[in-house]
Design a protein around this motif. Structure first.
Motif, mmCIF file in Angstrom:
data_model
loop_
_atom_site.group_PDB
_atom_site.id
_atom_site.type_symbol
_atom_site.label_atom_id
_atom_site.label_comp_id
_atom_site.label_asym_id
_atom_site.label_seq_id
_atom_site.Cartn_x
_atom_site.Cartn_y
_atom_site.Cartn_z
ATOM 1 N N GLU A 131 0.802 -1.219 0.000
ATOM 2 C CA GLU A 131 0.000 0.000 0.000
ATOM 3 C C GLU A 131 0.836 1.270 0.000
ATOM 4 N N TYR A 132 2.080 1.167 0.451
ATOM 5 C CA TYR A 132 2.885 2.369 0.652
ATOM 6 C C TYR A 132 3.059 3.191 -0.623
ATOM 7 N N GLN A 133 3.251 2.534 -1.758
ATOM 8 C CA GLN A 133 3.485 3.267 -2.994
ATOM 9 C C GLN A 133 2.315 4.205 -3.302
ATOM 10 N N GLY A 134 1.096 3.708 -3.160
ATOM 11 C CA GLY A 134 -0.084 4.540 -3.414
ATOM 12 C C GLY A 134 -0.179 5.709 -2.448
ATOM 13 N N TRP A 135 0.196 5.478 -1.198
ATOM 14 C CA TRP A 135 0.157 6.558 -0.212
ATOM 15 C C TRP A 135 1.197 7.632 -0.519
ATOM 16 N N VAL A 136 2.351 7.220 -0.999
ATOM 17 C CA VAL A 136 3.404 8.190 -1.328
ATOM 18 C C VAL A 136 3.013 9.007 -2.560
ATOM 19 N N THR A 137 2.509 8.359 -3.591
ATOM 20 C CA THR A 137 2.116 9.099 -4.785
ATOM 21 C C THR A 137 0.906 9.992 -4.514
ATOM 22 N N ALA A 138 0.030 9.581 -3.607
ATOM 23 C CA ALA A 138 -1.118 10.417 -3.235
ATOM 24 C C ALA A 138 -0.673 11.715 -2.568
ATOM 25 N N ALA A 139 0.529 11.702 -1.992
ATOM 26 C CA ALA A 139 1.082 12.905 -1.362
ATOM 27 C C ALA A 139 1.776 13.808 -2.374
ATOM 28 N N GLY A 140 1.694 13.467 -3.657
ATOM 29 C CA GLY A 140 2.236 14.323 -4.697
ATOM 30 C C GLY A 140 3.622 13.954 -5.187
ATOM 31 N N TYR A 141 4.089 12.774 -4.852
ATOM 32 C CA TYR A 141 5.452 12.362 -5.232
ATOM 33 C C TYR A 141 5.450 11.599 -6.554
ATOM 34 N N GLU A 142 6.553 11.754 -7.284
ATOM 35 C CA GLU A 142 6.779 10.996 -8.507
ATOM 36 C C GLU A 142 8.098 10.240 -8.387
ATOM 37 N N GLY A 143 8.160 9.089 -8.993
ATOM 38 C CA GLY A 143 9.386 8.303 -8.959
ATOM 39 C C GLY A 143 10.510 9.007 -9.686
ATOM 40 N N VAL A 144 11.690 9.026 -9.070
ATOM 41 C CA VAL A 144 12.842 9.670 -9.694
ATOM 42 C C VAL A 144 13.903 8.650 -10.100
ATOM 43 N N LYS A 145 13.933 7.501 -9.419
ATOM 44 C CA LYS A 145 14.955 6.501 -9.736
ATOM 45 C C LYS A 145 14.522 5.127 -9.214
ATOM 46 N N ASN A 146 14.737 4.109 -10.045
ATOM 47 C CA ASN A 146 14.497 2.727 -9.634
ATOM 48 C C ASN A 146 15.824 2.042 -9.336
ATOM 49 N N LEU A 147 15.815 1.233 -8.297
ATOM 50 C CA LEU A 147 16.961 0.416 -7.921
ATOM 51 C C LEU A 147 16.524 -1.046 -8.003
ATOM 52 N N HIS A 148 17.281 -1.856 -8.728
ATOM 53 C CA HIS A 148 16.906 -3.249 -8.930
ATOM 54 C C HIS A 148 17.863 -4.192 -8.216
ATOM 55 N N THR A 149 17.323 -5.316 -7.760
ATOM 56 C CA THR A 149 18.167 -6.437 -7.384
ATOM 57 C C THR A 149 17.861 -7.592 -8.333
ATOM 58 N N PHE A 150 18.879 -8.395 -8.585
ATOM 59 C CA PHE A 150 18.747 -9.532 -9.504
ATOM 60 C C PHE A 150 18.945 -10.822 -8.722
ATOM 61 N N GLY A 151 18.009 -11.734 -8.862
ATOM 62 C CA GLY A 151 18.139 -13.043 -8.252
ATOM 63 C C GLY A 151 18.503 -14.080 -9.302
#
Length: 378
Positions: A154-174
């Motif tokens: 749920e956190y992603q929706g709450w953060v974007t609802a506060a007016g935030y946009e993604g600036v950078k993605n960090l990936h891990t590889f399994g």
């Protein structure tokens, strides 16, 4: 809600205990959450122990309804971060039980950052890019490895609802590390093995401080042009070394030398989360004994490569890939043949770091977690 929500600053030791402990109730029903060691979290927030406070300042906040803690957040300003990203304040250590608490916590962090003269906010970064950056946005149904975060969907929706946009993605590889390299990579490794200029060696824990200084010197050079990079200070290097030493296995940490000079490194660590999961965050009264016993032979099902780097002077030619794949292959052999480990995780890797992304895309590998850092003008 029947009880009024309040947000207040953390001011006492009892408040800080609530700040650390609230995650146990938030993730009580999440089978993929691994309880952190409470002593490690308190150490992160200890101004006398954590050298981050030599160039950073923060305020912690609690969200409460009556006697119940329903969330937390930190707002912080890092002077070294500001040298590269002027006017950018940070927030992190974000947890909340519901949307109302999340919105109020983020707004409170923003207000504090404005008072510090910040023009924009970025988060979550907890506390620095070297700790646990980013919010988990993909890969919820797999337990995180050591030094990686886990969050509720749920956190992603709450953060974007506060007016935030993604600036950078960090990936891990399994990946299943039992899978051999493809022939073209094998050929590159074979050529490196015949090159007298190249030497791959294990670290020597009897010279730990010296080896740690070599690795972190390469790291500061190799990562200096990456997005989000903040140099580690001498005090932070010493602190990181002290923290990592108990979990370092000599033949899983390798340094590549070119013409007798350290040129690249790769740190592979056992997934200590497997060793602490049943401790419920507590080292007392018996957790210390259990952990120390387990660390004598930390054979875990999984390993993680949290850090890898090649000096900038070698990054633009074939040598960079050659050194990287030699480090990976030599470590892979030890993991499989000596320790019987079958699964590895590589990263995090910045989404636009093409060189590291191509290296991470090994045979049989794939992105298993994505963490996102968000930004908003204030």
């Amino acid at each position: 809600m029947s009880t009024t929500l309040t947000i207040r600053p953390v001011e006492t030791g009892a408040d800080k205990k609530k700040f650390v402990d609230v995650v146990w109730s938030i993730y009580a029903d999440d089978p993929y959450w691994v309880p952190p060691l409470k002593s490690e979290v308190h150490g992160l927030l200890n101004e006398k122990k954590n050298p981050w406070f030599e160039h950073g300042r923060l305020q912690l906040f609690l969200a409460e309804r009556g006697d119940e803690v329903v969330g937390r957040i930190s707002a912080h300003v890092d002077d070294l971060w500001l040298e590269r990203y002027p006017g950018c304040g940070l927030w992190g250590l974000f947890e909340a039980k519901d949307a109302e608490a999340a919105a109020a916590l983020i707004e409170t962090a923003e207000q504090w950052l404005r008072k510090q003269g910040m023009a924009r906010a970025m988060g979550p970064i907890s506390l620095s890019i070297w700790d646990e950056p980013g919010l988990l946005v993909d890969g919820f149904e797999e337990k995180p490895m050591i030094m990686m975060g886990h969050h509720r969907p749920e956190y992603q929706g709450w953060v974007t609802a506060a007016g935030y946009e993604g600036v950078k993605n960090l990936h891990t590889f399994g990946l299943d590390i039992r899978i051999d390299m493809i022939p073209v990579i094998d050929k590159l490794i074979e050529l490196g093995e015949r090159n007298d200029r190249i030497r791959i060696r294990d670290v020597d824990k009897s010279k730990f401080d010296e080896e740690a200084a070599i690795i972190l010197d390469i790291l500061n050079d190799a990562w200096s042009e990456n997005w989000g990079y903040v140099p580690l200070t001498d005090a932070e290097i010493a602190y990181a070394g002290k923290t990592l030493k108990p979990i370092i296995v000599e033949d899983l940490v390798k340094i590549a030398e070119v013409d007798g000079k350290p040129a690249a490194f790769m740190i592979t660590i056992p997934d200590i989360n497997e060793l602490i999961e049943d401790l419920d965050g507590k080292l007392f009264p018996f957790g210390w004994a259990k952990l120390l016993w387990r660390l004598r032979k930390p054979y875990t099902r999984r390993v993680r490569v949290p850090l890898m780097g090649v000096r900038k002077e070698h990054q633009r030619g074939r040598l960079a890939s050659q050194l990287a794949f030699m480090l990976i292959e030599y470590t892979r052999r030890v993991c499989v043949d000596k320790y019987g480990i079958h699964f590895g995780e590589f990263g995090w890797v910045l989404e636009d770091n093409k060189g590291m992304m191509s290296i991470a895309e090994l045979p049989g590998s794939g992105i298993n977690h994505t963490y996102r850092i968000f930004e908003k003008p204030l």
